[in-house]
Design a protein around this motif. Structure first.
Motif, PDB file in Angstrom:
ATOM      1  N   MET A   1       0.822  -1.196   0.000  1.00 44.65           N
ATOM      2  CA  MET A   1       0.000   0.000   0.000  1.00 44.65           C
ATOM      3  C   MET A   1       0.863   1.256   0.000  1.00 44.65           C
ATOM      4  N   LEU A   2       1.922   1.269   0.800  1.00 46.49           N
ATOM      5  CA  LEU A   2       2.808   2.432   0.861  1.00 46.49           C
ATOM      6  C   LEU A   2       3.533   2.658  -0.465  1.00 46.49           C
ATOM      7  N   VAL A   3       4.015   1.582  -1.074  1.00 43.55           N
ATOM      8  CA  VAL A   3       4.680   1.696  -2.369  1.00 43.55           C
ATOM      9  C   VAL A   3       3.693   2.187  -3.423  1.00 43.55           C
ATOM     10  N   PHE A   4       2.487   1.628  -3.439  1.00 41.08           N
ATOM     11  CA  PHE A   4       1.457   2.038  -4.389  1.00 41.08           C
ATOM     12  C   PHE A   4       1.141   3.519  -4.226  1.00 41.08           C
ATOM     13  N   ARG A   5       0.981   3.961  -2.997  1.00 38.10           N
ATOM     14  CA  ARG A   5       0.643   5.364  -2.733  1.00 38.10           C
ATOM     15  C   ARG A   5       1.806   6.292  -3.064  1.00 38.10           C
ATOM     16  N   ALA A   6       3.019   5.867  -2.814  1.00 41.80           N
ATOM     17  CA  ALA A   6       4.184   6.708  -3.077  1.00 41.80           C
ATOM     18  C   ALA A   6       4.519   6.793  -4.564  1.00 41.80           C
ATOM     19  N   LEU A   7       4.265   5.726  -5.306  1.00 41.45           N
ATOM     20  CA  LEU A   7       4.689   5.691  -6.702  1.00 41.45           C
ATOM     21  C   LEU A   7       3.566   5.830  -7.719  1.00 41.45           C
ATOM     22  N   ALA A   8       2.382   5.401  -7.420  1.00 43.08           N
ATOM     23  CA  ALA A   8       1.341   5.340  -8.438  1.00 43.08           C
ATOM     24  C   ALA A   8       0.264   6.411  -8.270  1.00 43.08           C
ATOM     25  N   PHE A   9      -0.442   6.409  -7.161  1.00 46.13           N
ATOM     26  CA  PHE A   9      -1.564   7.315  -6.952  1.00 46.13           C
ATOM     27  C   PHE A   9      -1.527   7.881  -5.541  1.00 46.13           C
ATOM     28  N   THR A  10      -2.148   9.016  -5.367  1.00 47.54           N
ATOM     29  CA  THR A  10      -2.354   9.576  -4.041  1.00 47.54           C
ATOM     30  C   THR A  10      -3.719  10.242  -4.027  1.00 47.54           C
ATOM     31  N   ILE A  11      -4.250  10.473  -2.856  1.00 52.14           N
ATOM     32  CA  ILE A  11      -5.547  11.142  -2.725  1.00 52.14           C
ATOM     33  C   ILE A  11      -5.334  12.478  -2.027  1.00 52.14           C
ATOM     34  N   CYS A  12      -5.875  13.531  -2.613  1.00 51.48           N
ATOM     35  CA  CYS A  12      -5.785  14.880  -2.049  1.00 51.48           C
ATOM     36  C   CYS A  12      -7.186  15.362  -1.699  1.00 51.48           C
ATOM     37  N   THR A  13      -7.274  16.132  -0.628  1.00 46.16           N
ATOM     38  CA  THR A  13      -8.550  16.702  -0.204  1.00 46.16           C
ATOM     39  C   THR A  13      -8.629  18.152  -0.667  1.00 46.16           C
ATOM     40  N   ILE A  14      -9.746  18.528  -1.261  1.00 45.75           N
ATOM     41  CA  ILE A  14      -9.949  19.898  -1.710  1.00 45.75           C
ATOM     42  C   ILE A  14     -10.364  20.738  -0.512  1.00 45.75           C
ATOM     43  N   GLU A  15      -9.563  21.763  -0.217  1.00 44.52           N
ATOM     44  CA  GLU A  15      -9.804  22.605   0.959  1.00 44.52           C
ATOM     45  C   GLU A  15     -10.597  23.865   0.644  1.00 44.52           C
ATOM     46  N   GLY A  16     -10.509  24.380  -0.569  1.00 38.98           N
ATOM     47  CA  GLY A  16     -11.184  25.641  -0.901  1.00 38.98           C
ATOM     48  C   GLY A  16     -12.127  25.469  -2.073  1.00 38.98           C
ATOM     49  N   ASN A  17     -12.610  26.587  -2.596  1.00 42.10           N
ATOM     50  CA  ASN A  17     -13.548  26.562  -3.716  1.00 42.10           C
ATOM     51  C   ASN A  17     -12.942  27.147  -4.983  1.00 42.10           C
ATOM     52  N   GLY A  18     -11.611  27.082  -5.121  1.00 36.04           N
ATOM     53  CA  GLY A  18     -10.929  27.679  -6.258  1.00 36.04           C
ATOM     54  C   GLY A  18     -11.286  27.051  -7.594  1.00 36.04           C
ATOM     55  N   LEU A  19     -11.672  25.791  -7.615  1.00 39.56           N
ATOM     56  CA  LEU A  19     -12.039  25.126  -8.866  1.00 39.56           C
ATOM     57  C   LEU A  19     -13.521  24.780  -8.937  1.00 39.56           C
ATOM     58  N   SER A  20     -14.324  25.448  -8.127  1.00 42.98           N
ATOM     59  CA  SER A  20     -15.770  25.228  -8.148  1.00 42.98           C
ATOM     60  C   SER A  20     -16.308  25.735  -9.488  1.00 42.98           C
ATOM     61  N   PRO A  21     -17.206  25.043 -10.133  1.00 37.17           N
ATOM     62  CA  PRO A  21     -18.000  23.880  -9.763  1.00 37.17           C
ATOM     63  C   PRO A  21     -17.365  22.543 -10.147  1.00 37.17           C
ATOM     64  N   VAL A  22     -16.167  22.553 -10.753  1.00 38.57           N
ATOM     65  CA  VAL A  22     -15.520  21.298 -11.143  1.00 38.57           C
ATOM     66  C   VAL A  22     -15.165  20.484  -9.907  1.00 38.57           C
ATOM     67  N   LEU A  23     -14.509  21.127  -8.932  1.00 39.43           N
ATOM     68  CA  LEU A  23     -14.164  20.485  -7.672  1.00 39.43           C
ATOM     69  C   LEU A  23     -14.758  21.298  -6.531  1.00 39.43           C
ATOM     70  N   LEU A  24     -15.330  20.604  -5.562  1.00 36.99           N
ATOM     71  CA  LEU A  24     -15.966  21.264  -4.427  1.00 36.99           C
ATOM     72  C   LEU A  24     -15.160  21.029  -3.164  1.00 36.99           C
ATOM     73  N   GLN A  25     -15.299  21.925  -2.224  1.00 37.69           N
ATOM     74  CA  GLN A  25     -14.645  21.758  -0.937  1.00 37.69           C
ATOM     75  C   GLN A  25     -15.144  20.459  -0.307  1.00 37.69           C
ATOM     76  N   GLY A  26     -14.206  19.610   0.128  1.00 39.26           N
ATOM     77  CA  GLY A  26     -14.553  18.319   0.707  1.00 39.26           C
ATOM     78  C   GLY A  26     -14.397  17.150  -0.251  1.00 39.26           C
ATOM     79  N   ASP A  27     -14.139  17.427  -1.546  1.00 36.79           N
ATOM     80  CA  ASP A  27     -13.885  16.347  -2.500  1.00 36.79           C
ATOM     81  C   ASP A  27     -12.552  15.677  -2.175  1.00 36.79           C
ATOM     82  N   ARG A  28     -12.496  14.355  -2.317  1.00 35.77           N
ATOM     83  CA  ARG A  28     -11.246  13.609  -2.222  1.00 35.77           C
ATOM     84  C   ARG A  28     -10.900  13.197  -3.639  1.00 35.77           C
TER      85      ARG A  28
END
Length: 180
Positions: free
Chosen positions: A18-45
């Protein structure tokens, strides 16, 4: 005793994978603001593909210099996750508006990109911009973003939970596995 050892070994291998997969392949980020609204909303993972522009090796202030294996360029319009150059522990997600070789100018508060044959900045810098202008941390405040800070391309909203709501409420089912 043998069963316990096998269980612990399997658990350790799963954790390592899991650590190797997360470090090398994919990661999940949480959207903190509304800078890309309506494409991304605050609280999106958001799922970020670390291989989309090539695997980043080395890094900022590390022992080894920055590099990318199997490098591919960022495309205009991509939703990109990158480290804030002023605070590398902070991850930002913005849309790429200008590529190396483009000239960026503002007129009456509007940003214009003029494709040119001559780079206005280094060959590995990009102009990243949020859709909203309110308190946005993007190239308007940070300047051009060097390629070495780019983590990868945001590919989908994995799940979303509205901020300031209880754990049982606020889930946004319409955003589950939403491609970007």
């Amino acid at each position: 005793m043998l069963k316990t050892f096998r269980f612990l070994l399997a658990l350790a291998v799963a954790l390592l994978l899991m650590l190797v997969f997360r470090a090398l392949a994919f990661t999940i980020c949480t959207i903190e603001g509304n800078g890309l609204s309506p494409v991304l909303l605050q609280g999106d993972r958001v799922l970020v593909n670390r291989w989309s522009y090539g695997l980043r090796v080395g890094g900022n202030g590390g022992l080894f210099g920055y590099g990318r294996l199997w490098r591919r360029p960022v495309s205009r319009g991509d939703v990109v996750a990158f480290e804030n150059p002023q605070n590398p522990s902070e991850v930002l997600i913005c849309r790429c508006k200008a590529l190396p070789g483009d000239t960026v100018s503002t007129a009456d508060g509007q940003m214009m990109v003029v494709p040119s044959t001559k780079a206005c900045d280094s060959a590995d810098h990009y102009w990243m911009e949020a859709l909203g202008t309110e308190n946005a941390t993007d190239s308007r405040t940070l300047g051009f973003i060097p390629e070495q800070f780019i983590i990868g391309r945001a590919t989908m909203v994995v799940f979303s939970h509205a901020p300031a709501t209880s754990i049982l409420r606020g889930w946004r089912g319409d955003r589950l596995l939403l491609p970007l």
